[in-house]
Design a protein around this motif. Structure first.
Motif, PDB file in Angstrom:
ATOM      1  N   GLY A 388     -31.986  12.963 -26.982  1.00 44.50           N
ATOM      2  CA  GLY A 388     -32.448  13.578 -26.057  1.00 44.50           C
ATOM      3  C   GLY A 388     -33.305  14.724 -26.100  1.00 44.50           C
ATOM      4  N   THR A 389     -33.989  15.156 -25.300  1.00 47.34           N
ATOM      5  CA  THR A 389     -34.973  16.121 -25.506  1.00 47.34           C
ATOM      6  C   THR A 389     -34.784  17.611 -25.906  1.00 47.34           C
ATOM      7  OG1 THR A 389     -37.002  16.930 -24.405  1.00 47.34           O
ATOM      8  CG2 THR A 389     -35.278  17.197 -23.239  1.00 47.34           C
ATOM      9  N   PHE A 390     -33.513  17.594 -25.454  1.00 47.31           N
ATOM     10  CA  PHE A 390     -32.681  19.092 -25.948  1.00 47.31           C
ATOM     11  C   PHE A 390     -32.763  19.177 -27.740  1.00 47.31           C
ATOM     12  CE2 PHE A 390     -29.485  15.959 -26.822  1.00 47.31           C
ATOM     13  CZ  PHE A 390     -28.853  16.425 -27.972  1.00 47.31           C
ATOM     14  N   GLY A 412     -32.298   6.529 -32.329  1.00 46.82           N
ATOM     15  CA  GLY A 412     -32.742   7.070 -30.836  1.00 46.82           C
ATOM     16  C   GLY A 412     -31.522   6.703 -29.940  1.00 46.82           C
ATOM     17  N   MET A 414     -28.373   7.027 -27.768  1.00 46.14           N
ATOM     18  CA  MET A 414     -27.623   8.256 -27.070  1.00 46.14           C
ATOM     19  C   MET A 414     -26.158   7.723 -27.481  1.00 46.14           C
ATOM     20  SD  MET A 414     -29.118   8.517 -23.288  1.00 46.14           S
ATOM     21  CE  MET A 414     -28.112   9.476 -22.517  1.00 46.14           C
ATOM     22  N   GLY A 438     -26.631  16.227 -25.302  1.00 45.86           N
ATOM     23  CA  GLY A 438     -27.016  16.464 -23.901  1.00 45.86           C
ATOM     24  C   GLY A 438     -25.986  16.000 -22.665  1.00 45.86           C
ATOM     25  N   ASP A 439     -26.163  16.496 -21.822  1.00 47.20           N
ATOM     26  CA  ASP A 439     -25.161  16.213 -20.480  1.00 47.20           C
ATOM     27  C   ASP A 439     -25.146  14.550 -20.531  1.00 47.20           C
ATOM     28  OD1 ASP A 439     -27.802  16.775 -19.770  1.00 47.20           O
ATOM     29  OD2 ASP A 439     -26.810  16.991 -17.801  1.00 47.20           O
ATOM     30  N   GLY A 440     -26.210  14.154 -20.603  1.00 42.60           N
ATOM     31  CA  GLY A 440     -26.318  12.583 -20.557  1.00 42.60           C
ATOM     32  C   GLY A 440     -25.547  11.871 -21.660  1.00 42.60           C
ATOM     33  N   GLY A 441     -25.902  12.255 -22.912  1.00 40.93           N
ATOM     34  CA  GLY A 441     -25.277  11.446 -24.207  1.00 40.93           C
ATOM     35  C   GLY A 441     -23.680  11.802 -24.204  1.00 40.93           C
ATOM     36  N   ASN A 466     -28.569  20.282 -18.431  1.00 44.61           N
ATOM     37  CA  ASN A 466     -29.788  20.422 -17.761  1.00 44.61           C
ATOM     38  C   ASN A 466     -29.549  19.594 -16.501  1.00 44.61           C
ATOM     39  OD1 ASN A 466     -30.288  17.987 -18.550  1.00 44.61           O
ATOM     40  ND2 ASN A 466     -32.238  18.724 -19.882  1.00 44.61           N
ATOM     41  N   SER A 468     -29.766  16.584 -16.054  1.00 44.89           N
ATOM     42  CA  SER A 468     -30.635  15.507 -16.272  1.00 44.89           C
ATOM     43  C   SER A 468     -30.821  14.504 -17.309  1.00 44.89           C
ATOM     44  CB  SER A 468     -32.081  16.325 -15.870  1.00 44.89           C
ATOM     45  OG  SER A 468     -33.430  15.334 -16.113  1.00 44.89           O
ATOM     46  N   ALA A 470     -33.288  14.259 -19.234  1.00 47.68           N
ATOM     47  CA  ALA A 470     -34.533  14.975 -19.270  1.00 47.68           C
ATOM     48  C   ALA A 470     -35.450  13.988 -20.143  1.00 47.68           C
ATOM     49  CB  ALA A 470     -34.464  16.206 -19.728  1.00 47.68           C
ATOM     50  N   SER A 471     -35.219  13.460 -21.057  1.00 43.23           N
ATOM     51  CA  SER A 471     -36.086  12.759 -21.835  1.00 43.23           C
ATOM     52  C   SER A 471     -36.953  11.734 -21.000  1.00 43.23           C
ATOM     53  CB  SER A 471     -35.323  11.811 -22.988  1.00 43.23           C
ATOM     54  OG  SER A 471     -34.589  12.958 -23.693  1.00 43.23           O
TER      55      SER A 471
HETATM   56  C1  LIG Z   1     -27.677   4.402 -25.371  1.00 43.29           C
HETATM   57  C2  LIG Z   1     -28.877   4.523 -24.622  1.00 43.29           C
HETATM   58  N1  LIG Z   1     -29.250   4.335 -23.464  1.00 43.29           N
HETATM   59  C3  LIG Z   1     -30.432   4.870 -23.150  1.00 43.29           C
HETATM   60  C4  LIG Z   1     -31.265   5.420 -23.639  1.00 43.29           C
HETATM   61  C5  LIG Z   1     -32.460   6.175 -22.888  1.00 43.29           C
HETATM   62  N2  LIG Z   1     -32.768   7.465 -23.160  1.00 43.29           N
HETATM   63  C6  LIG Z   1     -33.210   8.322 -24.287  1.00 43.29           C
HETATM   64  S1  LIG Z   1     -32.972   9.940 -23.984  1.00 43.29           S
HETATM   65  C7  LIG Z   1     -32.324   9.758 -22.461  1.00 43.29           C
HETATM   66  C8  LIG Z   1     -31.852  10.776 -21.789  1.00 43.29           C
HETATM   67  C9  LIG Z   1     -30.738  11.775 -22.717  1.00 43.29           C
HETATM   68  O1  LIG Z   1     -30.317  12.715 -21.612  1.00 43.29           O
HETATM   69  P1  LIG Z   1     -29.585  13.823 -22.000  1.00 43.29           P
HETATM   70  O2  LIG Z   1     -28.460  13.328 -22.988  1.00 43.29           O
HETATM   71  O3  LIG Z   1     -29.051  14.497 -20.961  1.00 43.29           O
HETATM   72  O4  LIG Z   1     -30.279  14.877 -22.835  1.00 43.29           O
HETATM   73  P2  LIG Z   1     -31.688  15.449 -22.548  1.00 43.29           P
HETATM   74  O5  LIG Z   1     -32.962  14.395 -22.762  1.00 43.29           O
HETATM   75  O6  LIG Z   1     -31.539  15.601 -20.794  1.00 43.29           O
HETATM   76  O7  LIG Z   1     -31.964  16.630 -23.297  1.00 43.29           O
HETATM   77  C10 LIG Z   1     -32.161   8.315 -22.165  1.00 43.29           C
HETATM   78  C11 LIG Z   1     -31.637   7.889 -20.797  1.00 43.29           C
HETATM   79  C12 LIG Z   1     -31.070   5.564 -25.041  1.00 43.29           C
HETATM   80  N3  LIG Z   1     -31.961   6.280 -25.940  1.00 43.29           N
HETATM   81  N4  LIG Z   1     -29.772   5.140 -25.385  1.00 43.29           N
END
Ligand SMILES: Cc1ncc(C[n+]2csc(CCOP(=O)(O)OP(=O)(O)O)c2C)c(N)n1
Length: 545
Positions: A388-390, A412, A414, A438-441, A466, A468, A470-471
């Motif tokens: 993630g971008t964080f 890379g 998540m 990140g909130d996504g991961g 965030n 989102s 965000a990446s």
């Molecule tokens: C398993 C997996 N699914 C999708 C992606 C594509 N991807 C890379 S970063 C990202 C978003 C990450 O979001 P978050 O964890 O909230 O961190 P942020 O970028 O917001 O800091 C996605 C969907 C990935 N790398 N790995």
């Protein structure tokens, strides 16, 4: 009475394997049952096969032995595939054991059946489906050899359920030291001559230096010859990032001026790196197919040496042994040109490493959190990151100094961060483990943090929220400005969620509360959880109007 599964597990045990990660399944009940008789093997029960797999990948990275993961057929095996891919991309030894339908039902499209030789054929180093109970011990032995030799990677052992509890002769497959490899004396003499003559040499070092003694050997070589060191993608923890000779990582955000400077080198020592896509900046540095400078490529896998870039010296060997062999007892005088060259690369690196001064009005700039963690982290901290971008400020600004460790997936992926933190703390109970996600991961594998509560692992989890993905939002803004779709996140109350898991949890919403929260988060027993409401806007590219 010991059976075929005992034979399998005793080979693992003889190779020092003391932990396995699993989600149970009826298709490998026989192996599970044999585990009962191996109290020296810690069975870590996980909540999703991706979590179990990521833990095994992290454990494999930390120990150099294959991380072991056991999963059920069909659904379990498909869930685990993300870890197989990660082990392959990250070059980590891992063995995935999959229970299979009984032999009589093979290739009949039986319940939950998959042909794993085809499914994993392109992402595993070796897929073996046993047909006889007498094969299990030998298969375990070979799996370890394959997973750890050459370019380390994943092996899949598929074991039909009717083979798991058969009477077999118990094995005599003992652990064996890998063969030692070193280039011949004439080549070494020529390399030493090149090293002495080069005016602008550059070391690009990679994952092979993770092995015990590797970091020391790399440092001794660089210091003896006064050669600047760049690290391959995400291998920040191989060489002190605060060393005068450290000139950066070859990653996703190198400024052009830095790559242009690296191009001025007259000798590249590519040691223990595959020099793959990202390290080579999309196969653009050095020049394809023949680099402009003298190019030495040393790696333990014949397939990788010179795969992309034609080397003047292609050496299939252990890069650590090579580094030792090239390190003279004394320090040859470094020429003025060489000293100036190293200084020039260092200056470029430092200009890039300056912390960002950004104004965030929609939350906390996560760079501030990273800076605070950096100031307070122990000298042997293990930092586990999700994708993630964080995480960008960690890569750019943390400044790892061995024995500090960076556990971040080269693939890379998540979902890696939380399980990696669990595996790291289990492996090193006395070290500080900090997980940033990140909130996504977090919503992918965060459930695995229950193991930290169960086993009272003192991990500090820091969640960058965030709202989102965000990446991906960043990429949307770059390529399709203003057309946000599919990247906003509606989130649960993470603080409450962590409390429900049984953790001490805190939410941080103001920049002035960051330091206090991290300080108290790093103190005390058991796992702690900090949710940081982070700014999305500071990470987004500026809109062109
Ligand atoms: C398993 C997996 N699914 C999708 C992606 C594509 N991807 C890379 S970063 C990202 C978003 C990450 O979001 P978050 O964890 O909230 O961190 P942020 O970028 O917001 O800091 C996605 C969907 C990935 N790398 N790995």
């Amino acid at each position: 009475m010991p059976n075929s599964s005992h034979a399998l597990l005793s080979v693992f045990e003889a190779h020092g394997i003391d932990r396995v990660f699993l989600v149970p399944g009826e298709s490998y009940l026989g192996i599970l049952d044999a585990l009962y008789d191996f109290p020296g093997i810690d069975a870590v029960t996980c909540r999703h096969e991706s979590g179990a797999g990521f833990m095994a990948v992290a454990d494999g990275r930390l120990t150099g032995r294959p991380g072991i993961v056991l999963v059920s057929r069909g659904p379990g095996a498909t869930n685990a595939s993300i870890a197989v891919h990660t082990a392959q991309q990250d070059a980590i030894p891992m063995i995935l054991i999959v229970g299979q339908v009984p032999r009589a039902d093979l290739r009949r499209e039986a319940f939950q059946e998959i042909d794993y030789r085809r499914m994993y054929g392109t992402i595993a180093k070796w897929v073996f489906e046993a047909t006889d109970p007498g094969q299990l011990a030998e298969a375990a032995f070979k799996a370890i050899r394959v997973a750890t030799s050459g370019t380390p990677g994943p092996v899949v052992l598929v074991i039909p359920e009717d083979l798991q509890q058969q009477q077999v002769t118990q094995p005599r497959w003992l652990a064996r030291e890998p063969a030692s490899t070193k280039p011949d004396d004439a080549t070494l003499r020529e390399l030493l001559r090149q090293l002495a003559a080069a005016e602008r040499p550059l070391i690009v070092a990679g994952g092979s230096f993770e092995k015990p003694g590797g970091r020391e050997a790399l440092c001794a070589l660089a210091e003896a010859w006064h050669i600047p060191v760049a690290l391959s993608f995400r291998r920040h923890d191989l060489f002190s990032n605060r060393h005068p000779l450290y000139v950066g990582e070859l990653g996703l955000a190198n400024p052009q001026v830095q790559i242009d400077a690296f191009r001025q080198s007259d000798l590249i020592l590519a040691l223990g790196t595959r020099f793959g896509d990202i390290t080579s900046q999309g196969y653009s540095f050095p020049d394809l197919p023949r680099p402009a400078q003298t190019f030495v490529h040393a790696y333990a896998d014949d397939h990788m040496v010179g795969l992309h870039f034609a080397p003047d010296f292609g050496l299939v060997c252990d890069p650590i042994e090579l580094a030792r062999a090239l390190t003279p007892a004394g320090r040859p005088d470094a020429s003025q040109t060489r000293v100036a060259w190293a200084g020039q690369l260092k200056e470029i690196f430092q200009a890039h490493a300056a912390w960002p001064q950004r104004k965030a009005d929609d939350g906390i700039d996560f760079a501030q959190v990273v800076r605070t963690v950096r100031e307070r982290a122990n000298a042997d901290a293990i930092v586990c990151l999700d994708a993630g971008t964080f995480a960008a400020p960690v890569y750019r600004h943390f400044g790892f100094v061995p024995p500090q460790r960076l556990m971040a997936p080269l693939s890379g992926t998540m979902g890696y961060g939380t399980p990696a933190a669990i595996a790291s703390q289990l492996r090193f109970p006395g070290r500080q483990v900090i997980c940033m996600v990140g909130d996504g991961g977090f919503m992918m594998t965060g459930n695995e943090m229950i193991a930290a509560v169960e086993r009272k692992l003192p991990i500090l989890f820091i969640l960058a929220n965030n709202a989102s993905y965000a990446s991906i939002r960043i990429q949307q803004e770059l390529h399709y400005p203003g057309r946000t779709v599919g990247t906003r996140l509606f989130n649960p109350d993470f603080e409450q969620l962590a409390r429900a898991f049984g953790m001490r949890a805190q939410r941080v919403e103001r920049a002035e509360d960051v330091a206090g929260a991290i300080e108290s988060g790093l103190a005390g027993d058991g796992p702690r959880f900090i949710e940081v409401k982070t700014s999305l806007s500071v990470t987004l590219p500026e809109r062109r109007s």
